[in-house]
Design a protein around this motif. Structure first.
Motif, PDB file in Angstrom:
ATOM      1  N   LEU A  55      -7.318   9.980 -27.837  1.00 24.26           N
ATOM      2  CA  LEU A  55      -6.585   9.460 -26.686  1.00 24.26           C
ATOM      3  C   LEU A  55      -5.365   8.674 -27.124  1.00 24.26           C
ATOM      4  O   LEU A  55      -5.285   8.201 -28.260  1.00 24.26           O
ATOM      5  CB  LEU A  55      -7.478   8.591 -25.804  1.00 24.26           C
ATOM      6  CG  LEU A  55      -7.926   7.222 -26.364  1.00 24.26           C
ATOM      7  CD1 LEU A  55      -8.347   6.305 -25.219  1.00 24.26           C
ATOM      8  CD2 LEU A  55      -9.090   7.380 -27.328  1.00 24.26           C
ATOM      9  N   SER A  56      -4.429   8.535 -26.185  1.00 25.33           N
ATOM     10  CA  SER A  56      -3.239   7.706 -26.387  1.00 25.33           C
ATOM     11  C   SER A  56      -2.898   7.059 -25.055  1.00 25.33           C
ATOM     12  O   SER A  56      -2.799   7.749 -24.027  1.00 25.33           O
ATOM     13  CB  SER A  56      -2.075   8.549 -26.884  1.00 25.33           C
ATOM     14  OG  SER A  56      -0.919   7.753 -27.067  1.00 25.33           O
ATOM     15  N   ILE A  57      -2.754   5.740 -25.064  1.00 26.74           N
ATOM     16  CA  ILE A  57      -2.467   4.966 -23.851  1.00 26.74           C
ATOM     17  C   ILE A  57      -1.307   4.026 -24.147  1.00 26.74           C
ATOM     18  O   ILE A  57      -1.222   3.456 -25.240  1.00 26.74           O
ATOM     19  CB  ILE A  57      -3.703   4.151 -23.398  1.00 26.74           C
ATOM     20  CG1 ILE A  57      -4.866   5.095 -23.057  1.00 26.74           C
ATOM     21  CG2 ILE A  57      -3.378   3.270 -22.199  1.00 26.74           C
ATOM     22  CD1 ILE A  57      -6.171   4.378 -22.780  1.00 26.74           C
ATOM     23  N   THR A  58      -0.411   3.868 -23.197  1.00 24.35           N
ATOM     24  CA  THR A  58       0.717   2.955 -23.377  1.00 24.35           C
ATOM     25  C   THR A  58       0.212   1.560 -23.750  1.00 24.35           C
ATOM     26  O   THR A  58      -0.771   1.061 -23.187  1.00 24.35           O
ATOM     27  CB  THR A  58       1.568   2.881 -22.092  1.00 24.35           C
ATOM     28  OG1 THR A  58       2.133   4.170 -21.846  1.00 24.35           O
ATOM     29  CG2 THR A  58       2.688   1.864 -22.229  1.00 24.35           C
ATOM     30  N   ASN A  59       0.874   0.948 -24.699  1.00 25.60           N
ATOM     31  CA  ASN A  59       0.474  -0.357 -25.209  1.00 25.60           C
ATOM     32  C   ASN A  59       0.270  -1.367 -24.080  1.00 25.60           C
ATOM     33  O   ASN A  59       1.123  -1.533 -23.206  1.00 25.60           O
ATOM     34  CB  ASN A  59       1.548  -0.871 -26.178  1.00 25.60           C
ATOM     35  CG  ASN A  59       1.140  -2.165 -26.847  1.00 25.60           C
ATOM     36  OD1 ASN A  59      -0.032  -2.353 -27.149  1.00 25.60           O
ATOM     37  ND2 ASN A  59       2.100  -3.042 -27.086  1.00 25.60           N
ATOM     38  N   GLY A  60      -0.888  -2.034 -24.082  1.00 25.32           N
ATOM     39  CA  GLY A  60      -1.179  -3.084 -23.113  1.00 25.32           C
ATOM     40  C   GLY A  60      -1.808  -2.604 -21.827  1.00 25.32           C
ATOM     41  O   GLY A  60      -2.116  -3.428 -20.949  1.00 25.32           O
ATOM     42  N   LEU A 106       4.842   9.444 -20.608  1.00 25.24           N
ATOM     43  CA  LEU A 106       3.514   9.585 -20.013  1.00 25.24           C
ATOM     44  C   LEU A 106       2.823   8.228 -19.969  1.00 25.24           C
ATOM     45  O   LEU A 106       3.072   7.357 -20.802  1.00 25.24           O
ATOM     46  CB  LEU A 106       2.656  10.561 -20.819  1.00 25.24           C
ATOM     47  CG  LEU A 106       3.066  12.042 -20.816  1.00 25.24           C
ATOM     48  CD1 LEU A 106       2.202  12.822 -21.793  1.00 25.24           C
ATOM     49  CD2 LEU A 106       2.974  12.628 -19.424  1.00 25.24           C
ATOM     50  N   ASN A 107       1.934   8.075 -18.983  1.00 25.82           N
ATOM     51  CA  ASN A 107       1.141   6.849 -18.883  1.00 25.82           C
ATOM     52  C   ASN A 107      -0.004   6.849 -19.901  1.00 25.82           C
ATOM     53  O   ASN A 107      -0.256   5.860 -20.576  1.00 25.82           O
ATOM     54  CB  ASN A 107       0.574   6.706 -17.476  1.00 25.82           C
ATOM     55  CG  ASN A 107       1.656   6.592 -16.421  1.00 25.82           C
ATOM     56  OD1 ASN A 107       2.768   6.146 -16.710  1.00 25.82           O
ATOM     57  ND2 ASN A 107       1.352   6.996 -15.204  1.00 25.82           N
ATOM     58  N   PHE A 108      -0.709   7.983 -19.969  1.00 25.73           N
ATOM     59  CA  PHE A 108      -1.835   8.122 -20.898  1.00 25.73           C
ATOM     60  C   PHE A 108      -2.127   9.596 -21.100  1.00 25.73           C
ATOM     61  O   PHE A 108      -1.700  10.457 -20.320  1.00 25.73           O
ATOM     62  CB  PHE A 108      -3.089   7.410 -20.367  1.00 25.73           C
ATOM     63  CG  PHE A 108      -3.462   7.777 -18.963  1.00 25.73           C
ATOM     64  CD1 PHE A 108      -4.167   8.957 -18.691  1.00 25.73           C
ATOM     65  CD2 PHE A 108      -3.118   6.973 -17.889  1.00 25.73           C
ATOM     66  CE1 PHE A 108      -4.511   9.303 -17.396  1.00 25.73           C
ATOM     67  CE2 PHE A 108      -3.455   7.317 -16.587  1.00 25.73           C
ATOM     68  CZ  PHE A 108      -4.157   8.483 -16.338  1.00 25.73           C
ATOM     69  N   ALA A 109      -2.870   9.911 -22.159  1.00 27.46           N
ATOM     70  CA  ALA A 109      -3.240  11.291 -22.461  1.00 27.46           C
ATOM     71  C   ALA A 109      -4.583  11.288 -23.179  1.00 27.46           C
ATOM     72  O   ALA A 109      -4.860  10.410 -24.006  1.00 27.46           O
ATOM     73  CB  ALA A 109      -2.170  11.959 -23.322  1.00 27.46           C
ATOM     74  N   PHE A 110      -5.417  12.281 -22.849  1.00 23.64           N
ATOM     75  CA  PHE A 110      -6.745  12.390 -23.438  1.00 23.64           C
ATOM     76  C   PHE A 110      -6.967  13.808 -23.963  1.00 23.64           C
ATOM     77  O   PHE A 110      -6.574  14.784 -23.326  1.00 23.64           O
ATOM     78  CB  PHE A 110      -7.839  12.081 -22.409  1.00 23.64           C
ATOM     79  CG  PHE A 110      -7.769  10.704 -21.823  1.00 23.64           C
ATOM     80  CD1 PHE A 110      -8.300   9.618 -22.504  1.00 23.64           C
ATOM     81  CD2 PHE A 110      -7.167  10.476 -20.593  1.00 23.64           C
ATOM     82  CE1 PHE A 110      -8.236   8.340 -21.973  1.00 23.64           C
ATOM     83  CE2 PHE A 110      -7.101   9.206 -20.049  1.00 23.64           C
ATOM     84  CZ  PHE A 110      -7.636   8.130 -20.745  1.00 23.64           C
ATOM     85  N   VAL A 111      -7.605  13.912 -25.116  1.00 22.89           N
ATOM     86  CA  VAL A 111      -8.079  15.191 -25.644  1.00 22.89           C
ATOM     87  C   VAL A 111      -9.596  15.170 -25.587  1.00 22.89           C
ATOM     88  O   VAL A 111     -10.227  14.175 -25.977  1.00 22.89           O
ATOM     89  CB  VAL A 111      -7.620  15.412 -27.095  1.00 22.89           C
ATOM     90  CG1 VAL A 111      -8.225  16.697 -27.646  1.00 22.89           C
ATOM     91  CG2 VAL A 111      -6.111  15.474 -27.181  1.00 22.89           C
ATOM     92  N   GLY A 112     -10.195  16.243 -25.088  1.00 29.19           N
ATOM     93  CA  GLY A 112     -11.648  16.275 -25.000  1.00 29.19           C
ATOM     94  C   GLY A 112     -12.179  17.661 -24.722  1.00 29.19           C
ATOM     95  O   GLY A 112     -11.422  18.615 -24.516  1.00 29.19           O
ATOM     96  N   ASP A 113     -13.485  17.783 -24.744  1.00 31.28           N
ATOM     97  CA  ASP A 113     -14.149  19.045 -24.416  1.00 31.28           C
ATOM     98  C   ASP A 113     -14.444  19.063 -22.925  1.00 31.28           C
ATOM     99  O   ASP A 113     -15.125  18.174 -22.393  1.00 31.28           O
ATOM    100  CB  ASP A 113     -15.442  19.187 -25.212  1.00 31.28           C
ATOM    101  CG  ASP A 113     -15.190  19.384 -26.698  1.00 31.28           C
ATOM    102  OD1 ASP A 113     -14.053  19.748 -27.057  1.00 31.28           O
ATOM    103  OD2 ASP A 113     -16.120  19.167 -27.498  1.00 31.28           O
TER     104      ASP A 113
END
Length: 336
Positions: free
Chosen positions: A61-66, A128-135
């Protein structure tokens, strides 16, 4: 009059405060304003299909700091489909860093220079606000599997961006591929597997529908491929029955040049889809594009679609032949 001035003054100060707050919240990597939001994305299905249940298991995952100070989002987290939605509890603040992370996950299917070709939009994101990688695990109700087909799509990427008035979602897959040219719909071909290990191909739509909707448009379980061609009975009379003069058909609406003085059709074949629709297929050289084109459409209809090969500098396909369930396309280039 005095009371009115006081009210106007308070409203003015409030407006200034809101503007300053929004400006601070949108600053890259320095957001001081944070509020957890329930970000819901809908997983729907086209007519003839139904989503029975589903989960999304986060692997990265990646989320904007804070924007997640409490650490509510983490690797291994399982999101369960409730009322047709996955909900992510995270703040909203767009950043270029999240977009760069996302873009690195969904680019370069066959060619590292082709960006964003694993998403439904066939392009990269700016912020982007956030991004997720998953199954992504789905149980799908189909005509062939009314009891529910259980499929896992590994390494699916789901992200949220923002526009002036609303938040839009992105969808892609590490092993997926956006194959249609820019005239086609916002779909990506995703690859999954059943619990028995059989390969599954599925088409997901994100774009042209609700901004928070990801729709399963089609799904097909791969059977054992036939590797032999159909035999033609009475070959001599079949050839004698072919018309001397054909019917001219102009290909329009595709990117690149289809000027026959520069580019031309290389081969023609027919094949039957899994739903028993007969398709016509053409290979076409396009000297103005960095890839070759395969043009297909129902034999009895006027619809047609262009498909990219995404092979770098492979712009001169030869003929085409269907051999059972295999499509063979040679190249007329020395290096391909």
């Amino acid at each position: 009059m005095f009371e009115m001035k006081k009210i106007l003054k308070r409203l003015f100060c409030l407006a200034i405060a809101v503007v300053m707050l929004m400006s601070t919240a949108g600053a890259e990597g320095t957001s001081t304003y944070m509020a957890y939001r329930s970000n819901a994305v809908t997983i729907s299905a086209a007519d003839g299909l139904g989503i029975v249940s589903g989960t999304f298991v986060i692997k990265d995952l990646s989320i904007t700091n804070g924007q997640d100070p409490d650490g509510r989002n983490y690797v291994g987290q399982v999101h369960t489909l409730e009322n047709g939605e996955f909900t992510f509890s995270v703040g909203r603040s767009a950043s270029e860093s999240v977009a760069s992370w996302f873009n690195s996950k969904i680019s370069g299917y066959n060619d590292p220079s082709v960006n964003g070709d694993r998403t439904t939009f066939d392009q990269t994101a700016d912020d982007l606000n956030f991004a997720f990688v998953g199954d992504l695990n789905l149980v799908v109700d189909t005509a062939d599997d009314p009891q529910g087909l259980s499929v896992t799509f590994p390494d699916v990427v789901i992200a949220q961006g923002s526009t002036l008035f609303r938040n839009n979602w992105w969808f892609g897959q590490h092993s997926g591929q956006h194959t249609r040219d820019s005239d086609g719909p916002d779909t990506v071909l995703a690859i999954g597997s059943t619990t028995e290990g059989r390969t599954v191909y599925a088409s997901f739509l994100r774009g042209g529908n609700e901004v928070n909707e990801i729709s399963l448009e089609a799904i097909h379980v791969v059977e054992a491929a036939a590797d032999s061609a159909n035999k033609v009975v009475d070959v001599k009379n079949k050839f004698a029955a072919l018309p001397i003069d054909g019917v001219q058909s102009n290909l329009e609406g595709f990117p690149g040049s289809y000027d026959p003085t520069v580019n031309h059709i290389q081969g023609y074949a027919q094949y039957d889809s899994c739903d028993h629709t007969r398709y016509s297929i053409l290979t076409h050289s396009v000297g103005t594009a960095p890839y070759a084109h395969i043009v297909a459409g129902p034999k009895t209809g006027s619809d047609k679609w262009g498909f990219k090969t995404y092979l770098q500098n492979w712009k001169h396909p030869g003929g085409v032949q269907v051999m059972g369930d295999y499509l063979l396309v040679p190249s007329e280039q020395d290096a391909s």
